[in-house]
Design an enzyme around this catalytic site. Structure first.
Site, PDB file in Angstrom:
ATOM      1  CD  GLU A 165       3.190   5.775   2.093  1.00 11.10           C
ATOM      2  OE1 GLU A 165       3.251   6.061   3.291  1.00 11.10           O
ATOM      3  OE2 GLU A 165       2.187   6.006   1.394  1.00 11.10           O
ATOM      4  CG  ASP A 225       1.296   5.255  -1.827  1.00 13.63           C
ATOM      5  OD1 ASP A 225       0.542   5.393  -0.845  1.00 13.63           O
ATOM      6  OD2 ASP A 225       2.379   5.850  -1.934  1.00 13.63           O
ATOM      7  CB  SER A 239       0.044   7.385   3.657  1.00  8.52           C
ATOM      8  OG  SER A 239       1.305   7.884   3.673  1.00  8.52           O
TER       9      SER A 239
END
Ligand SMILES: *[C@@H]1O[C@H](CO)[C@@H](O)[C@H](O)[C@H]1NC(C)=O
Ligand SMILES: *[C@@H]1O[C@H](CO)[C@@H](O)[C@H](O)[C@H]1NC(C)=O
Ligand SMILES: *[C@@H]1O[C@H](CO)[C@@H](O)[C@H](O)[C@H]1NC(C)=O
Length: 593
Positions: free
Chosen positions: A301, A305, A512
């Protein structure tokens, strides 16, 4: 609105103080209670009464209505005060508790033997943190704390299924934590997943340079149907030809969580494979509350990002916030009990800075019904403060369409209802849904969308949502709240993202991926505005639903099934699958830049 605390406080010094006081602090009324232990958690056992917890008490913010009015003024493009964001001091003056609230809460703490001089007071004094024993906390809140376990993440927490406050404090205290909000950073859903069956590409530099040569009006190649790289996104969202210049003032923040570290070597590998001109580009890691930065342990994650915010916004400075918690709670050790609560530490930290990044993205969330309403309202209010300071705040909308699992309500009635997500449902953030494919983009089936049961529909979206509901007719009737805050607000690609993790390229999907993508484009718009001597965009929704809407590509097909239904269908105008659509940077520059 306040009771008559002055009179009551006066009683403290009188001879009858003791019985009066005791009576007052013993007159309990339930603040929040669950009907059952939250789903996914199990009662593990009791907690020794001499263990300590860090208790956070959110006080009623005295002039919060004025803060919200100010937020809307500075975010409304037609208002004279548009863009005149508030300073830290101005926000704190509006959210500070009334002095009577402070006095009353302090005397309650003192009555329970809590040393109020050592209390930490954040956010204009509206959040009070004290260290108390389980025994003290149980008496203060007339409750029983226990250890609960989340088998799926092997996380242990100390929580309670209900808590009370003295009746007189109900209008002075918004929420007490930790109490009935169970989620931790580890148990929460990160809205990304590894696509094990998707074949990753190792690099696309040749493809990227071909695309750049074609210029901004290039038709996005069909390979972007399945494989997403920065070159695809920059072509698709029309940012390829823009070079940021306000890099001394503009920055983009990624909110990271416990045990999720963004890796610097992986970012260089990512640049060398997918964005050669950004080679050497870096990001700053801000560690707070004991957050780590283990470069041997890259997080999917975190890397997703940072690689995609940088992949779009380079050379804009990016900040990765690594928020720790206290050490994980280990039932049989002597370490103090943790809270590991995902939002409060980060928000209070960021709000304490005199200047804040203009753009933020966060990719975590929970089913709204698992978040106590008092907690959700108080956290959402902190996002309003950040918006008033001039930050645009993006959240992913979730990866379960209109709801994952059996969608049963936890109110004891066990009925099937669509399951909105929080913080996606907070009206003061910009919630980003997911798309897939190009020429045309369509909604991706997991794109989270729906209607809040906690937050009423804000006026900025009333026309858009009313139009949608009129077209919807009786479809899904009874399964969602027609008066609630509706989301997502916007969308961006959400599948097939090529991410470097531990030196290898993997394919990652989820909203996400959508949230950092949209945030990257917003960061470029903030750069453009700052470079032209204007304010940053700040809280985006009022301008997106008005002047900015024409700068978004309306997504008109696809749907987001869930809860045993087909979910909602994307169509012309706003819809609860892809919101107003995906960004066209060139058009947005003209409209709101
Ligand atoms: C506290 O809660 C218990 C139930 O758990 C109740 O019996 C008791 O009366 C409460 N105490 C006060 C002072 O309200
Ligand atoms: C629907 O949303 C409103 C806020 O708009 C809220 O007051 C109400 O309780 C919600 N209804 C249900 C059934 O959750
Ligand atoms: C991209 O932005 C330019 C302005 O910079 C605009 O003229 C053009 O129409 C946009 N391209 C597309 C495909 O929307």
């Amino acid at each position: 609105m306040l009771l008559t605390p002055i009179l009551l406080l006066g009683a403290l010094s009188s001879a009858t103080a003791k019985p009066l006081l005791t009576k007052r602090w013993d007159d309990f009324e339930v603040k929040h209670a669950w009907d059952e232990v939250p789903k996914g958690w199990q009662l593990h056992g009791s907690v020794p009464s001499d263990r300590t917890i860090d208790m956070r008490i959110g006080l009623k913010q005295d002039r919060f209505d004025e803060l919200v009015s100010a937020l809307y003024e500075v975010s409304d493009p037609l208002h004279a005060k548009y863009g005149q964001h508030l300073s830290k001091e101005e926000v704190e003056a509006l959210v500070a508790p009334h002095p009577d609230t402070v006095d009353l809460v302090d005397s309650w703490l003192a009555a329970h033997g809590v040393d109020t001089t050592s209390a930490q007071r954040d956010n204009g004094g509206s959040w009070v943190s004290v260290t108390v024993t389980i025994e003290q906390a149980s008496r203060m809140l007339n409750t029983t704390y226990n250890v609960y376990r989340h088998p799926q993440s092997d996380e242990y927490v100390v929580r309670t299924t209900s808590y009370s406050l003295p009746r007189i404090l109900h209008e002075h205290i918004g929420v007490v934590s930790p109490t009935t909000y169970f989620s931790t950073m580890r148990s929460m859903k990160a809205t990304s997943f590894i696509q094990a069956d998707a074949e990753p590409v190792q690099d696309d530099l040749e493809f990227a340079s071909k695309l750049a040569a074609l210029g901004p009006l290039a038709t996005v190649p069909t390979s972007c149907n399945t494989v997403i790289t920065p070159a695809c996104l920059r072509a698709l969202y029309n940012t390829s030809t823009y070079t940021p210049t306000a890099t001394a003032r503009n920055s983009l923040g990624v909110a990271g969580y416990l045990d999720e570290f963004a890796n610097r070597a992986d970012l260089q590998t990512f640049f060398s494979r997918f964005r050669a001109d950004a080679a050497g580009g870096t990001f700053q890691t801000v560690r707070l509350n004991g957050g780590g930065d283990d470069q041997n342990n890259p997080g999917v994650e975190a890397n997703l990002d940072i690689q995609y915010t940088e992949g779009i916004s380079f050379p804009t400075p990016n900040i990765y916030y690594s928020t720790g918690g206290s050490p994980p709670f280990i039932p049989d050790s002597e370490t103090p009990t943790n809270t590991n609560e995902p939002y409060l530490d980060w928000l209070n930290f960021v709000l304490a800075q005199s200047s804040v990044p203009q753009t933020f993205t966060t990719s975590y969330g929970d089913d709204e019904q698992t978040v106590p309403q008092d907690y959700a309202l108080n956290v959402c209010n902190l996002f309003a403060q950040l918006g008033a300071r001039g930050s645009s705040i993006m959240f992913s909308s979730g990866d379960s369409g209109v709801g994952g699992g059996d969608c049963r309500t936890n109110d004891g009635k066990n009925t099937v209802r669509f399951q909105p997500a929080f913080p996606a449902s907070c009206p003061f953030v910009t919630t980003v849904g997911g798309t897939i494919r190009v020429n045309p983009e369509v909604a991706v089936s997991f794109s989270g969308g729906g209607f809040s049961n906690y937050f009423a529909r804000p006026s900025y979206q009333s026309t858009a949502v009313t139009t949608f509901l009129q077209g919807l007719g009786t479809t899904n009737q009874g399964l969602f709240n027609t008066t609630g805050r509706a989301y997502p607000d916007v969308a961006a690609q959400g599948q097939g993202f090529q991410v470097v993790v531990g030196g290898r390229v993997i394919s990652v999907g989820g909203t996400s991926a959508s949230s950092p993508t949209f945030a990257g484009v917003i960061s470029l718009l903030n750069d453009f505005r700052l470079a032209n001597g204007k304010s940053p965009l700040g809280f985006l929704n009022p301008i997106l639903y008005s002047t900015g809407a024409a700068g978004l590509n309306d997504i008109t097909s696809g749907r987001n099934p869930g809860c045993g239904t087909n979910g909602f269908t994307a169509g012309t105008g706003w819809d609860p699958v892809t919101g107003l659509g995906t960004p066209d940077f060139g058009k947005l520059q003209t409209l709101i830049g």
